[in-house]
Design a protein around this motif. Structure first.
Motif, PDB file in Angstrom:
ATOM      1  N   TYR A   6       1.807  10.573  -6.763  1.00  0.00           N
ATOM      2  CA  TYR A   6       1.685   9.333  -7.530  1.00  0.00           C
ATOM      3  C   TYR A   6       0.263   9.237  -8.073  1.00  0.00           C
ATOM      4  CZ  TYR A   6       2.241   4.398  -8.746  1.00  0.00           C
ATOM      5  OH  TYR A   6       2.314   3.196  -9.421  1.00  0.00           O
ATOM      6  N   PRO A   7       0.049   9.521  -9.374  1.00  0.00           N
ATOM      7  CA  PRO A   7      -1.303   9.495  -9.941  1.00  0.00           C
ATOM      8  C   PRO A   7      -1.819   8.072 -10.122  1.00  0.00           C
ATOM      9  CG  PRO A   7       0.291   9.956 -11.659  1.00  0.00           C
ATOM     10  CD  PRO A   7       1.060   9.923 -10.368  1.00  0.00           C
ATOM     11  N   LYS A   8      -3.131   7.959 -10.134  1.00  0.00           N
ATOM     12  CA  LYS A   8      -3.791   6.672 -10.384  1.00  0.00           C
ATOM     13  C   LYS A   8      -3.288   5.555  -9.447  1.00  0.00           C
ATOM     14  CE  LYS A   8      -6.596   7.295 -14.004  1.00  0.00           C
ATOM     15  NZ  LYS A   8      -6.366   8.678 -14.390  1.00  0.00           N
ATOM     16  N   ALA A   9      -3.064   5.899  -8.195  1.00  0.00           N
ATOM     17  CA  ALA A   9      -2.745   4.859  -7.216  1.00  0.00           C
ATOM     18  C   ALA A   9      -3.966   3.948  -7.081  1.00  0.00           C
ATOM     19  CB  ALA A   9      -2.399   5.484  -5.873  1.00  0.00           C
ATOM     20  N   CYS A  10      -3.768   2.661  -7.268  1.00  0.00           N
ATOM     21  CA  CYS A  10      -4.907   1.728  -7.249  1.00  0.00           C
ATOM     22  C   CYS A  10      -4.899   0.777  -6.065  1.00  0.00           C
ATOM     23  CB  CYS A  10      -4.940   0.925  -8.554  1.00  0.00           C
ATOM     24  SG  CYS A  10      -5.358   1.918  -9.992  1.00  0.00           S
ATOM     25  N   LYS A  11      -3.700   0.442  -5.572  1.00  0.00           N
ATOM     26  CA  LYS A  11      -3.609  -0.469  -4.433  1.00  0.00           C
ATOM     27  C   LYS A  11      -2.317  -0.198  -3.664  1.00  0.00           C
ATOM     28  CE  LYS A  11      -2.056  -3.923  -7.779  1.00  0.00           C
ATOM     29  NZ  LYS A  11      -2.308  -5.248  -8.372  1.00  0.00           N
ATOM     30  N   GLY A  12      -2.226  -0.790  -2.494  1.00  0.00           N
ATOM     31  CA  GLY A  12      -1.060  -0.553  -1.652  1.00  0.00           C
ATOM     32  C   GLY A  12       0.245  -0.960  -2.305  1.00  0.00           C
ATOM     33  N   GLU A  13       0.207  -2.016  -3.122  1.00  0.00           N
ATOM     34  CA  GLU A  13       1.424  -2.494  -3.789  1.00  0.00           C
ATOM     35  C   GLU A  13       2.036  -1.421  -4.685  1.00  0.00           C
ATOM     36  OE1 GLU A  13       0.490  -6.012  -5.929  1.00  0.00           O
ATOM     37  OE2 GLU A  13      -0.087  -7.166  -4.147  1.00  0.00           O
ATOM     38  N   ASP A  14       1.191  -0.589  -5.298  1.00  0.00           N
ATOM     39  CA  ASP A  14       1.695   0.493  -6.149  1.00  0.00           C
ATOM     40  C   ASP A  14       2.621   1.416  -5.356  1.00  0.00           C
ATOM     41  OD1 ASP A  14       0.052  -0.499  -8.148  1.00  0.00           O
ATOM     42  OD2 ASP A  14      -1.552   0.942  -7.755  1.00  0.00           O
ATOM     43  N   ILE A  15       2.149   1.841  -4.199  1.00  0.00           N
ATOM     44  CA  ILE A  15       2.898   2.801  -3.392  1.00  0.00           C
ATOM     45  C   ILE A  15       4.108   2.136  -2.746  1.00  0.00           C
ATOM     46  CG2 ILE A  15       2.723   4.482  -1.512  1.00  0.00           C
ATOM     47  CD1 ILE A  15       1.089   5.064  -4.097  1.00  0.00           C
ATOM     48  N   TYR A  16       3.943   0.886  -2.331  1.00  0.00           N
ATOM     49  CA  TYR A  16       5.073   0.158  -1.751  1.00  0.00           C
ATOM     50  C   TYR A  16       6.206   0.019  -2.775  1.00  0.00           C
ATOM     51  CZ  TYR A  16       7.816  -3.569   0.388  1.00  0.00           C
ATOM     52  OH  TYR A  16       8.847  -4.309   0.902  1.00  0.00           O
ATOM     53  N   PHE A  17       5.858  -0.366  -4.008  1.00  0.00           N
ATOM     54  CA  PHE A  17       6.853  -0.542  -5.060  1.00  0.00           C
ATOM     55  C   PHE A  17       7.521   0.786  -5.409  1.00  0.00           C
ATOM     56  CE2 PHE A  17       7.963  -0.833  -9.646  1.00  0.00           C
ATOM     57  CZ  PHE A  17       8.928  -1.815  -9.556  1.00  0.00           C
ATOM     58  N   PHE A  18       6.715   1.845  -5.525  1.00  0.00           N
ATOM     59  CA  PHE A  18       7.273   3.167  -5.822  1.00  0.00           C
ATOM     60  C   PHE A  18       8.205   3.607  -4.693  1.00  0.00           C
ATOM     61  CE2 PHE A  18       6.664   7.914  -6.104  1.00  0.00           C
ATOM     62  CZ  PHE A  18       7.455   8.068  -7.229  1.00  0.00           C
ATOM     63  N   GLY A  19       7.818   3.320  -3.453  1.00  0.00           N
ATOM     64  CA  GLY A  19       8.674   3.653  -2.316  1.00  0.00           C
ATOM     65  C   GLY A  19      10.014   2.937  -2.386  1.00  0.00           C
ATOM     66  N   LYS A  20      10.005   1.688  -2.831  1.00  0.00           N
ATOM     67  CA  LYS A  20      11.250   0.929  -2.970  1.00  0.00           C
ATOM     68  C   LYS A  20      12.123   1.491  -4.085  1.00  0.00           C
ATOM     69  CE  LYS A  20      11.007  -1.999   0.353  1.00  0.00           C
ATOM     70  NZ  LYS A  20      12.017  -1.907   1.458  1.00  0.00           N
ATOM     71  N   LEU A  21      11.503   1.964  -5.169  1.00  0.00           N
ATOM     72  CA  LEU A  21      12.278   2.618  -6.238  1.00  0.00           C
ATOM     73  C   LEU A  21      12.964   3.874  -5.697  1.00  0.00           C
ATOM     74  CD1 LEU A  21       9.880   2.381  -9.324  1.00  0.00           C
ATOM     75  CD2 LEU A  21      11.980   1.078  -8.935  1.00  0.00           C
ATOM     76  N   LEU A  22      12.222   4.659  -4.930  1.00  0.00           N
ATOM     77  CA  LEU A  22      12.805   5.868  -4.342  1.00  0.00           C
ATOM     78  C   LEU A  22      13.919   5.518  -3.353  1.00  0.00           C
ATOM     79  CD1 LEU A  22       9.579   8.000  -3.749  1.00  0.00           C
ATOM     80  CD2 LEU A  22      11.305   8.313  -5.526  1.00  0.00           C
ATOM     81  N   LEU A  41      -2.465   9.823  -5.355  1.00  0.00           N
ATOM     82  CA  LEU A  41      -3.656  10.496  -5.870  1.00  0.00           C
ATOM     83  C   LEU A  41      -4.722   9.436  -6.140  1.00  0.00           C
ATOM     84  CD1 LEU A  41      -4.960  13.151  -6.753  1.00  0.00           C
ATOM     85  CD2 LEU A  41      -3.915  12.833  -9.007  1.00  0.00           C
ATOM     86  N   ILE A  42      -5.841   9.569  -5.459  1.00  0.00           N
ATOM     87  CA  ILE A  42      -6.927   8.590  -5.539  1.00  0.00           C
ATOM     88  C   ILE A  42      -7.902   9.020  -6.629  1.00  0.00           C
ATOM     89  CG2 ILE A  42      -8.781   7.463  -4.255  1.00  0.00           C
ATOM     90  CD1 ILE A  42      -5.867   6.848  -3.317  1.00  0.00           C
ATOM     91  N   GLU A  43      -8.000   8.202  -7.701  1.00  0.00           N
ATOM     92  CA  GLU A  43      -8.775   8.618  -8.865  1.00  0.00           C
ATOM     93  C   GLU A  43      -9.706   7.536  -9.419  1.00  0.00           C
ATOM     94  OE1 GLU A  43      -6.379  11.429 -11.532  1.00  0.00           O
ATOM     95  OE2 GLU A  43      -4.853   9.996 -10.845  1.00  0.00           O
ATOM     96  N   ALA A  57       0.829   1.804   3.054  1.00  0.00           N
ATOM     97  CA  ALA A  57       1.858   1.029   2.353  1.00  0.00           C
ATOM     98  C   ALA A  57       3.272   1.539   2.599  1.00  0.00           C
ATOM     99  CB  ALA A  57       1.570   1.015   0.854  1.00  0.00           C
ATOM    100  N   CYS A  58       3.454   2.839   2.737  1.00  0.00           N
ATOM    101  CA  CYS A  58       4.779   3.449   2.986  1.00  0.00           C
ATOM    102  C   CYS A  58       4.664   4.418   4.148  1.00  0.00           C
ATOM    103  CB  CYS A  58       5.281   4.179   1.745  1.00  0.00           C
ATOM    104  SG  CYS A  58       6.124   3.141   0.575  1.00  0.00           S
ATOM    105  N   PRO A  59       4.603   3.921   5.376  1.00  0.00           N
ATOM    106  CA  PRO A  59       4.304   4.783   6.531  1.00  0.00           C
ATOM    107  C   PRO A  59       5.317   5.889   6.790  1.00  0.00           C
ATOM    108  CG  PRO A  59       4.976   2.587   7.235  1.00  0.00           C
ATOM    109  CD  PRO A  59       4.759   2.509   5.768  1.00  0.00           C
TER     110      PRO A  59
END
Length: 204
Positions: A6-22, A41-43, A57-59
């Protein structure tokens, strides 16, 4: 496909939301929950500020976290110096947050792909900092990368000896001990097991 970066991850909500999509895709397609793994990916500077929440965010889905130095330096409006001073703090933060969350820290690419001497210098620092691997731009870098992220013969010998000494220490009723010039205690034994586990996984 087993996972996504996941490029340009900026906050936990990004990964949590992407995890819910998956999770939705897994449900719709009949895959077991958490089939697809994620590597944020931390950029950016903001991502470093939020690094702990990104890692946590998605343990059950996040298996590692990786560093992208070029965009990070740009976001800082810093200079990409030869000594790596401008990215040192970010690298340290990523390793600490990843280890605290129980996931693997992956170091940034080495942008001077034809300078293997500089690559080796960076690999030595990366290992000392606690990274488990690094992103690679060119196949010519792989031999050195594999060498430095694999346990050395000396590390393996130390680990085997440490475990043997610890077992002898337990038999004699000691929680910690000094054998010769070696201190034997729980942190050293834990590290020894990690080294031997890594060797085993590499050889699978």
């Amino acid at each position: 496909i087993t996972g996504f970066m996941y490029p340009k991850a900026c906050k936990g909500e990004d990964i949590y939301f992407f995890g819910k999509l998956l999770e939705t895709i897994e449900y719709e397609k009949g895959y077991p929950l958490n089939t697809f793994k994620v590597i944020p990916l931390i950029e950016t500077a903001g991502a470093i500020v939020n690094i702990n929440e990104i890692c946590e965010a998605c343990p059950n889905r996040t298996v590692a976290i990786a560093f992208g130095c070029e965009d990070y330096v740009t976001s800082l409006q810093a200079l990409h110096d030869d000594e790596g001073i401008s990215i040192f703090m970010a690298r340290a933060a990523i390793v600490s947050a990843a280890r605290a969350a129980g996931i693997e820290p992956i170091d940034t690419v080495h942008i001077r792909v034809h300078d293997l001497f500089d690559l080796e210098k960076n690999l030595i620092l990366s290992r000392k900092m606690g990274f488990e691997g690094m992103l690679v731009l060119n196949p010519k870098e792989l031999p050195l990368v594999h060498q430095y992220y694999s346990p050395t013969n000396e590390e393996i010998a130390w680990a085997e000896e440490m475990i043997e000494l610890a077992e002898n220490s337990v038999k004699s009723g000691k929680g910690v001990a000094v054998e010769g010039n070696k201190f034997i205690g729980p942190p050293m034994v834990k590290m020894a097991h990690k080294i031997l586990d890594k060797k085993k996984n590499i050889n699978l």
